[in-house]
Scaffold this active site. Sequence first.
Site, PDB file in Angstrom:
ATOM      1  N   LYS A  71     -50.434  33.798 -41.790  1.00 36.73           N
ATOM      2  CA  LYS A  71     -51.180  33.450 -42.991  1.00 36.73           C
ATOM      3  C   LYS A  71     -51.234  34.643 -43.930  1.00 36.73           C
ATOM      4  O   LYS A  71     -51.327  35.789 -43.490  1.00 36.73           O
ATOM      5  CB  LYS A  71     -52.614  33.050 -42.630  1.00 36.73           C
ATOM      6  CG  LYS A  71     -53.253  32.142 -43.657  1.00 36.73           C
ATOM      7  CD  LYS A  71     -52.845  30.711 -43.401  1.00 36.73           C
ATOM      8  CE  LYS A  71     -53.501  29.737 -44.332  1.00 36.73           C
ATOM      9  NZ  LYS A  71     -53.344  28.351 -43.855  1.00 36.73           N
TER      10      LYS A  71
ATOM     11  N   VAL B 147     -62.049  18.479 -54.457  1.00 37.03           N
ATOM     12  CA  VAL B 147     -61.057  17.516 -54.968  1.00 37.03           C
ATOM     13  C   VAL B 147     -59.867  18.250 -55.583  1.00 37.03           C
ATOM     14  O   VAL B 147     -59.391  17.916 -56.651  1.00 37.03           O
ATOM     15  CB  VAL B 147     -61.669  16.505 -55.971  1.00 37.03           C
ATOM     16  CG1 VAL B 147     -62.713  15.648 -55.286  1.00 37.03           C
ATOM     17  CG2 VAL B 147     -62.257  17.211 -57.190  1.00 37.03           C
ATOM     18  N   GLY B 148     -59.366  19.251 -54.867  1.00 38.30           N
ATOM     19  CA  GLY B 148     -58.174  19.989 -55.311  1.00 38.30           C
ATOM     20  C   GLY B 148     -56.898  19.244 -54.978  1.00 38.30           C
ATOM     21  O   GLY B 148     -56.865  18.012 -55.014  1.00 38.30           O
TER      22      GLY B 148
HETATM   23  N1  PHE Z   1     -51.489  26.050 -46.173  1.00 39.18           N
HETATM   24  C1  PHE Z   1     -51.211  24.761 -45.631  1.00 39.18           C
HETATM   25  C2  PHE Z   1     -51.655  24.681 -44.179  1.00 39.18           C
HETATM   26  O1  PHE Z   1     -52.541  25.382 -43.795  1.00 39.18           O
HETATM   27  C3  PHE Z   1     -49.785  24.308 -45.908  1.00 39.18           C
HETATM   28  C4  PHE Z   1     -48.653  25.140 -45.380  1.00 39.18           C
HETATM   29  C5  PHE Z   1     -48.137  24.903 -44.134  1.00 39.18           C
HETATM   30  C6  PHE Z   1     -48.057  26.138 -46.160  1.00 39.18           C
HETATM   31  C7  PHE Z   1     -47.064  25.650 -43.643  1.00 39.18           C
HETATM   32  C8  PHE Z   1     -46.999  26.874 -45.677  1.00 39.18           C
HETATM   33  C9  PHE Z   1     -46.486  26.643 -44.424  1.00 39.18           C
HETATM   34  O2  PHE Z   1     -51.196  23.900 -43.394  1.00 39.18           O
END
Ligand code: PHE
Length: 344
Positions: free
Chosen positions: A79, A177-178
């Site tokens: 992340k 509501v994004g």
């Molecule tokens: N951020 C989103 C999630 O938590 C979507 C996402 C998934 C973005 C995988 C990038 C890679 O699932």
Amino acid sequence: MADLSEIAGRLEGLHLFQDRTCGLQAVIAVHDTRRGPPRGGTRLRTYESLAEAADDASRLAQGMSYKFAVHGLPYGGGKGVILQDEAGAKDRGLLEERLRAYGRCLERLGGHFATGPDYGVTSREVDVIREVTTLAIGEHGSQAGPATAAGVRTCLEAGFRQLGLELTGRSVLVQGVGTVGGPLARQLTERGVRVLVSDPAPAGAALASELGLQLVSPDDVFTTPVDALAPCATGELFDSATIDGLQCRLVAGAANDQLVGAGRAADLLAARGVLYLPDFVVNGGAAVLLTARLESGSEPEVVLAERRIKATIQAVLARAERDSRTPYQAAVDLAEERLGAPGQ
Ligand code: PHE
């Protein structure tokens, strides 16, 4: 607040980035790569400190490891977090400069981590990061939001079925509501659900008046009597205080990291008679859409992603019943099992 060494101890890697020319401060956490290279969104929000941002990134990265494992995808959990400040919030040009600087940070990791949209980062921001790197996915037109919304909707359906109820005719409060909560409110309204929405931003009131929905004050989200609550904004929502006040029977939403104190909060929810569907199962629509090779003739990718989420939540509910566990524990067990056996 955990300190940096404790946070790093939960991870395979913790990367801190700074660009002094534009004031970028960013954190990338890599949690577990036994199943494959790390993937995960990047969020943009304000934090009290770098340690708080790192703590958030680490918990969210763990959620991504579980998400990929539980949905059977060959990726690891990572992340990114970009620290927002007043200057970045006011000046779009500066923010875009920081997004490009962040893209160069991704390049410096050598292509190990690829990222995409998350809270505060929509396809519009992804497009800016993509100006300097191909390591950002979920660009304009990618349908990540609607896919996640479709997955949440199918989980709400499965949850109600578990309670012996149908989705149509129920009341569901959508918090936020994004890019996910907005499409979710629309999809539910189309299916005859009585939708309530809450969002401190003007988008909340705008959507409520457009669709004729009840607008709930942010202060009342956790105490409003409804059949189900669908949190679709930030996490760390359910602790003993909020759980005590709940007046719903089902929680299933897109927000990452909803439980404060993980398994304990899941147990408290169960003790209060609330069916809690694990966030990392419910919100997997974008992860599936953005990373899986979804090929099946003429069917839209959103439908294919939704089908994958439906299969996983059904497997999790069946396992919970079999093992007399909460769905949260059953999903963690399944994820941990697969993290230990990366071929599955
Ligand atoms: N951020 C989103 C999630 O938590 C979507 C996402 C998934 C973005 C995988 C990038 C890679 O699932």
